[in-house]
Design a protein around this motif. Structure first.
Motif, PDB file in Angstrom:
ATOM      1  N   THR A  59       2.183  -2.763   2.078  1.00  0.00           N
ATOM      2  CA  THR A  59       2.087  -1.558   1.259  1.00  0.00           C
ATOM      3  C   THR A  59       2.017  -0.334   2.169  1.00  0.00           C
ATOM      4  O   THR A  59       1.530  -0.421   3.298  1.00  0.00           O
ATOM      5  N   PRO A  60       2.493   0.833   1.687  1.00  0.00           N
ATOM      6  CA  PRO A  60       2.504   2.040   2.548  1.00  0.00           C
ATOM      7  C   PRO A  60       1.135   2.415   3.082  1.00  0.00           C
ATOM      8  O   PRO A  60       1.005   2.813   4.243  1.00  0.00           O
ATOM      9  N   GLU A  61       0.102   2.261   2.275  1.00  0.00           N
ATOM     10  CA  GLU A  61      -1.230   2.674   2.716  1.00  0.00           C
ATOM     11  C   GLU A  61      -1.826   1.730   3.759  1.00  0.00           C
ATOM     12  O   GLU A  61      -2.784   2.089   4.450  1.00  0.00           O
ATOM     13  N   VAL A  63       0.145   0.194   6.211  1.00  0.00           N
ATOM     14  CA  VAL A  63       1.151  -0.049   7.239  1.00  0.00           C
ATOM     15  C   VAL A  63       0.534  -0.068   8.638  1.00  0.00           C
ATOM     16  O   VAL A  63       0.925  -0.876   9.497  1.00  0.00           O
ATOM     17  N   ASP A  92      10.899  -4.568   8.427  1.00  0.00           N
ATOM     18  CA  ASP A  92       9.985  -3.525   8.880  1.00  0.00           C
ATOM     19  C   ASP A  92       9.279  -3.929  10.172  1.00  0.00           C
ATOM     20  O   ASP A  92       9.116  -3.109  11.089  1.00  0.00           O
TER      21      ASP A  92
END
Length: 459
Positions: A59-61, A63, A92
């Motif tokens: 998730t972006p939070e 990373v 990623d």
């Protein structure tokens, strides 16, 4: 304690290092909420592969936490088992790892070191199918017959033993300074002097075994911190075959084996205990580690746990060689003692060598100085958390603790503290393992005697 949004709770904290965050506990806390599966593999020589499946948050939070976790996992795999090619099935993570394991990247040292050792360009590979684990362990050592020399090259002293039919008839320790000498002839002459000293106490020399810090392939020195100051051209010309030259120039055509000191410490442990599945840890100039499996074989891994991270504290001490922080060398070596001594209020004379600084702290411990006790109890807490981490990596049964740091009252306090912390913090692991110390003489020269058993005498 919180790092990247991951909360880590501990029962036991080193008294002189309250910000210590055991990497294993960080990993456990990280995985508790991670659910996106990923695969990672590291390929080393002869097609051998270390592979593992794990999870990230994805998730972006999270990373930063994901990248930190994977970075530490890859770093661990590289220095535990070695390799020049990292595979992943996550785009990623591939982008991230490609950006740090490269020239100018945060892990440039590791990238360059592994490429040099395996003489292959270091690569990060995106793949739909991560390779499976493939190992090739082999039997080594345990040969006792004949007149043998065992040489153990440390960063502060060199040890040599003369062994006749399994009995040590002579042992000697000599202080030397290999890490600060740029002339490889200094190292060569020191090695030859030790070999000749041992040979004087036997009627002949049938075989020679060498235990040395570093990475060795076919008895050749591919990389070693002992030769840190030697320029690359001289390293290639005079160091890669330095042990081979010293032995053959002195004794002619005798059997010899040059092995990493960690593997020899594990072999020493197996020989001392009369059992296999032994992790050997020698705490001296660095942290030398080796492993003998349940069948009495060495794995062929690098086992360079000196550069495997154990601390997730962002302010952890930096290793001057690799440039990374929180790695074992600053916790389980004389550097660990020297790091902690000022925090305990012990002033060390900066004109002293690292070995002399260690002796100063050992002298205080011999007098039951409470400041020195804090140093050693802190290392005992470090060790408890690290042994739990190492158990996940090796699944060992015995761990034998060797080296100068484990000598005297300090070593006894490290061990007792470690056992107490493990019993409380990791009872499920403590019930399965047996951390032990050899007797005092064995702690200091046992490794050179075990090195003598490395070569097989073919009749």
């Amino acid at each position: 304690m919180n790092r990247f949004g991951i909360n880590v709770e501990l029962k036991h904290i080193p008294p002189l290092d309250p910000e210590f965050i055991p990497l294993m506990r960080f990993n456990r806390a990280f995985l508790a909420e991670a659910s996106k599966p990923v695969g990672i593999a590291v390929e080393r020589a002869d097609g051998q592969v270390a592979a593992f499946r794990t999870f990230i948050h994805g998730t972006p939070e999270m990373v930063q936490a994901d990248r930190y976790y994977i970075d530490r996992m890859v770093k661990t795999a590289l220095w535990l088992q070695g390799g020049f090619k990292v595979y992943t099935d996550d785009r990623d993570l591939y982008d991230y790892l490609s950006g740090v394991y490269c020239q100018g990247g945060e892990r440039e040292f590791d990238w360059d070191f592994m490429a040099s050792v395996f003489e292959q360009p270091f690569q990060v590979v995106l793949t739909g199918q991560v390779p499976q684990t493939k190992d090739a362990p082999k039997a080594i050592g345990g040969h006792l017959e004949g007149c043998r020399i065992g040489f153990d090259a440390g960063g502060s002293d060199r040890k040599v033993s003369a062994v006749v039919d399994g009995e040590t008839v002579f042992s000697e320790e000599v202080v030397w300074f290999p890490k600060v000498n740029a002339d490889p002839d200094y190292h060569y002459e020191g090695i030859v002097a030790a070999l000749k000293s041992a040979a004087e106490h036997m009627p002949r020399v049938d075989a020679v075994g060498v235990s040395s810090a570093g990475v060795f392939i076919n008895n050749r020195t591919m990389n070693a911190s002992l030769f840190l100051q030697v320029p690359k051209d001289l390293f290639d010309a005079k160091v890669k075959d330095i042990y081979i030259r010293a032995i053959t120039d002195t004794f002619g055509d005798v059997p010899y084996i040059v092995a990493n000191d960690g593997d020899v410490s594990a072999l020493a442990g197996a020989m001392n205990l009369g059992e296999n599945n032994v992790l050997g840890i020698a705490m001296g100039t660095s942290e030398a580690v080796g492993y003998v499996d349940a069948e009495g074989r060495v794995t062929g891994w690098l086992n360079e746990l000196a550069f495997v991270p154990v601390d997730a504290n962002p302010e952890a001490m930096r290793d001057e060689w690799s440039g990374d922080i929180g790695c074992g060398v600053k916790y389980f070596s004389q550097d660990g003692v020297i790091k902690l001594a000022p925090r305990a209020g012990i002033e060390l004379d900066e004109s002293l060598s690292p070995a002399e600084k260690l002796k100063a702290v050992q002298g205080l411990m011999a007098q039951d100085d409470p400041r020195a006790a804090d140093v050693y109890s802190s290392i005992g807490v470090y060790l408890a958390h690290a042994l739990a981490f190492y158990f996940d990596l090796y699944h060992y049964k015995h761990v034998l603790l060797l080296g100068r740091v484990m000598s005297g009252k300090g070593g006894d306090l490290i061990l007792s503290t470690c056992k107490a912390v493990m019993a409380d913090e990791y009872p499920e692991i403590a019930a399965q393992i047996n951390p032990t110390l050899p007797d005092e003489k064995f702690r200091r020269v046992g490794q050179s005697a075990a090195a003598a058993s490395l070569p097989e005498i073919v009749k």
